[in-house]
Design an enzyme around this catalytic site. Structure first.
Site, short mmCIF file in Angstrom:
data_model
loop_
_atom_site.label_atom_id
_atom_site.label_comp_id
_atom_site.label_asym_id
_atom_site.label_seq_id
_atom_site.Cartn_x
_atom_site.Cartn_y
_atom_site.Cartn_z
N ASP A 124 0.87 -1.12 -0.02
CA ASP A 124 0.00 -0.18 0.02
C ASP A 124 0.85 1.15 -0.06
O ASP A 124 2.14 1.39 -0.07
CB ASP A 124 -1.09 -0.08 1.13
N HIS A 147 -2.85 3.30 -4.68
CA HIS A 147 -2.36 3.01 -3.36
C HIS A 147 -0.82 2.36 -3.65
O HIS A 147 -0.29 1.24 -3.15
CB HIS A 147 -3.19 1.74 -2.74
N ASP A 202 -8.88 -0.43 -5.99
CA ASP A 202 -9.80 0.39 -5.50
C ASP A 202 -9.01 2.08 -5.42
O ASP A 202 -7.59 2.16 -5.44
CB ASP A 202 -9.95 0.18 -4.01
N GLU A 203 -9.92 2.94 -5.20
CA GLU A 203 -9.35 4.19 -4.95
C GLU A 203 -8.20 4.68 -5.72
O GLU A 203 -7.01 5.17 -5.14
CB GLU A 203 -9.11 4.23 -3.47
N TYR A 230 -16.41 -4.30 7.87
CA TYR A 230 -15.01 -4.01 8.37
C TYR A 230 -14.87 -3.94 9.85
O TYR A 230 -15.40 -3.11 10.55
CB TYR A 230 -15.06 -2.38 7.73
N PHE A 231 -13.88 -4.43 10.21
CA PHE A 231 -13.64 -4.74 11.67
C PHE A 231 -12.59 -3.72 12.35
O PHE A 231 -12.27 -3.36 13.32
CB PHE A 231 -12.93 -6.18 11.82
N TRP A 257 -8.32 -2.99 8.19
CA TRP A 257 -7.42 -2.19 7.78
C TRP A 257 -6.34 -1.94 9.15
O TRP A 257 -7.26 -1.56 10.36
CB TRP A 257 -8.01 -1.17 7.02
N THR A 258 -5.43 -1.62 8.97
CA THR A 258 -4.54 -1.41 10.29
C THR A 258 -4.01 -0.02 10.83
O THR A 258 -2.94 0.05 11.15
CB THR A 258 -3.56 -2.47 10.35
N GLU A 259 -4.67 1.09 9.97
CA GLU A 259 -4.05 2.27 10.11
C GLU A 259 -3.99 2.59 11.78
O GLU A 259 -2.92 3.05 12.11
CB GLU A 259 -5.11 3.50 9.55
C1 ACM Z 1 -11.08 -0.42 0.62
O1 ACM Z 1 -11.33 -0.32 1.62
N1 ACM Z 1 -10.34 0.61 0.00
C2 ACM Z 1 -10.97 -1.40 -0.41
#
Ligand code: ACM
Ligand code: ZN
Length: 552
Positions: free
Chosen positions: A218, A295, A357-358, A449-450, A499-501
């Site tokens: 990423d 990304h 994505d994005e 989304y956890f 996702w681990t931000e």
């Molecule tokens: C995503 O959460 N950008 C796939």
């Protein structure tokens, strides 16, 4: 029939019994099985229990695994018992059980486990371990379940040896609802080491989750060694620093505060192979994700020639969506294909996730090379350019016998029939894909989304945003409304993403993922739902989850 058996002899000092009480619930396991009935008798597993299986048959490997776990549980010196019992593995030909189903029948003297394939035997064993409150790999036992009684020998100095575990006998017949039951982990924003990933996989297997979606690259870091491009690990695996606080709390134009700590990490190819094998031994397929064309700031710091700007790009230390993306031209394709060739060598998975994505189109709009590609290919806009990018990469992966999964943005600008869509921006991507005959995996962020909050943000650790509490996850139905029977077949399963931000350590990861992953596993495996009963069964597993959330 060769016996996989173990027998440990030893001395007994004194014995304490935790008394069993009867419970209403039949099976005490998550995910809930399809059928379950409770017997009046009980079954005691001890060091005297033999594991019996035919050599050179699918069941043998799993029987060996069970034997290993039991050896760990009952590792103490033991007294010789007057009786023996056994756990017998028997190959079935019951089509209803499919590849992953099983029958587990606990008689008075023997437990029989029947399945058609290795995975079915493995899932029967996971059920058995849960029934006896034995954690994956036998490294933890707990006694909160009223149906279960443990007998512990004590040598008088506070040290205990597990002698036996007894519980109410049950008969379970079980098979899954969906073939794809996935869990995702982002190791780019924060990294989890090999031992942590293995523990993570143990728990996934314990819940009969069979796909591990490993988000390896990423903007904030590239985490996989690629031999042909050493700068990916020398440069792209590092960022200079990490943002402090929540990115949404910064006002527009407010300078970002950083922690001043360089953050570097990656898996070597040897480590990747080790994890892929570890997962395979637990009937989990690892699906790697190599993000493109967005990304990509980290990779473009190391190899700026594949960006539109050609220089000035750095792996980022903050969170969000960034404008520097891969430039859409043939040299970029060859670069990504080289990378994917090594990825295919490491991961036997049929699916390779290519992100998608994005991807902001700002750079492509300004870039003469991207504009030339658009012209040459007769593409009307940058959405079609993104679609061209994905199709080119897909063609390459198809030539290697692989199929792509992409985030639902890959539908924009058109998609081939062979691509599988991961629907994250709600259900509409999955719905559209299934209507058009593409396979889809449901990961709607509002439910699955956890990294979103699971309770009141004021009392929770910092999390991404939104609210996906346990009950909401549990009530998610992975089949979008409005699909006919044929279209529904294209919904091959579901997945939850983490996702681990804001998740920078393993106990916190466990805290965010459990018990929500228990709910995920139940909606992916079981066809029926009962939230109150689920909560009852969850109580049994709670001591295990608590243990996993502790700092080592
Ligand atoms: C995503 O959460 N950008 C796939
Ligand atoms: Zn460009």
């Amino acid at each position: 029939m060769k016996k996989v058996s173990f027998l440990l002899l030893g001395i007994i000092f004194c014995s304490g019994v935790v008394k069993a009480q009867h419970t209403e619930s039949c099976s005490d396991i998550i995910p809930a099985p399809v059928e379950c009935k409770e017997y009046k008798h009980s079954f005691e597993i001890s060091s005297q229990t033999e594991v019996v299986a035919n050599v050179n048959r699918p069941e043998y490997k799993v029987a060996k695994y069970l034997e290993g776990v039991l050896k760990k549980v009952f590792s103490s010196p033991k007294h010789v018992k007057k009786y023996k019992n056994s756990i017998n593995f028997i190959l079935s030909s019951d089509k209803k059980l499919g590849k992953e189903g099983y029958v587990l029948d606990m008689g008075r003297k023997q437990i029989t486990i029947e399945a058609n394939e290795e995975a079915g035997f493995f899932y029967a064993v996971q059920s058995l371990l849960q029934l006896y409150n034995i954690a994956p790999n036998g490294d933890y036992i707990w006694t909160k379940n009223d149906s279960v009684a443990t007998k512990v020998d004590s040598i008088g100095n506070g040290t205990g040896y597990m002698v036996s575990i007894r519980r109410t006998a049950v008969k379970i017949a079980d098979y899954p609802r969906f073939s794809y039951r996935g869990k995702h982990l982002d190791v780019a924003r924060h990294f989890f080491n090999v031992e942590e990933v293995k523990r993570y996989l143990d728990l996934l297997a314990y819940h009969k989750i069979n796909r591990f979606h490993w988000h390896l690259t990423d903007d904030q870091g590239w985490r996989i060694e690629i031999k042909k491009y050493p700068l990916l690990t020398q440069i792209a695996s590092c960022r200079d620093h990490t943002m402090i606080g929540h990115y949404k709390d910064y006002k527009k134009d407010e300078p970002v505060r950083y922690d001043g700590k360089k953050y570097c990490a990656f898996y070597t190819q040897e480590e990747i192979k080790e994890i892929v094998q570890y997962a395979a031994d637990r009937y989990i397929t690892v699906i790697p994700e190599i993000e493109m064309p967005g990304h990509s700031c980290a990779v473009l710091e190391a190899y700026p020639q594949y960006s539109c700007r050609k220089s000035g790009i750095k792996a980022v230390g903050s969170w969000g969506v960034f404008e520097d993306v891969l430039c859409c031209n043939d040299s970029t394709f060859r670069f990504m294909e080289d990378i994917l060739s090594e990825v295919c060598e490491l991961f036997p998975s049929e699916y390779i996730h290519i992100g998608g994505d994005e991807c902001p189109k700002t750079r492509w709009k300004e870039c003469p090379i991207c504009q030339r590609t658009m012209k040459e290919q007769g593409l009307k806009d940058e959405n079609e350019l993104q679609s061209y990018f994905i199709r080119t990469i897909e063609k390459f992966l198809l030539s290697k016998g692989r199929r792509i999964i992409g985030w639902d943005e890959i539908l924009d600008g058109g998609v081939t029939r062979t691509a599988t869509i991961m629907s994250w921006r709600g259900e509409k991507g999955g719905y559209a894909a299934a209507k058009d005959g593409n396979d889809a995996i449901m990961v709607p962020e509002q439910y699955l989304y956890f990294n979103w909050y699971q309770a009141n943000p004021e009392t929770e650790p910092l999390a991404f945003s939104g609210l996906t509490p346990l009950e909401k996850v549990y009530h998610y139905n992975p089949i979008p409304e409005g699909l006919n029977a044929e279209e529904q077949k294209h919904i091959i399963g579901l997945q939850a993403n983490t996702w681990t931000e804001y998740i920078d350590n393993f106990p916190l990861l466990m805290y965010m993922d459990y018990p929500r992953t228990a709910a995920l596993s139940e909606i992916g495996w079981s066809s029926s739902r009962d939230y109150d009963k689920f909560l009852q069964r969850l109580k049994i597993l709670t001591p295990l989850y608590r243990k996993m959330q502790q700092k080592k």
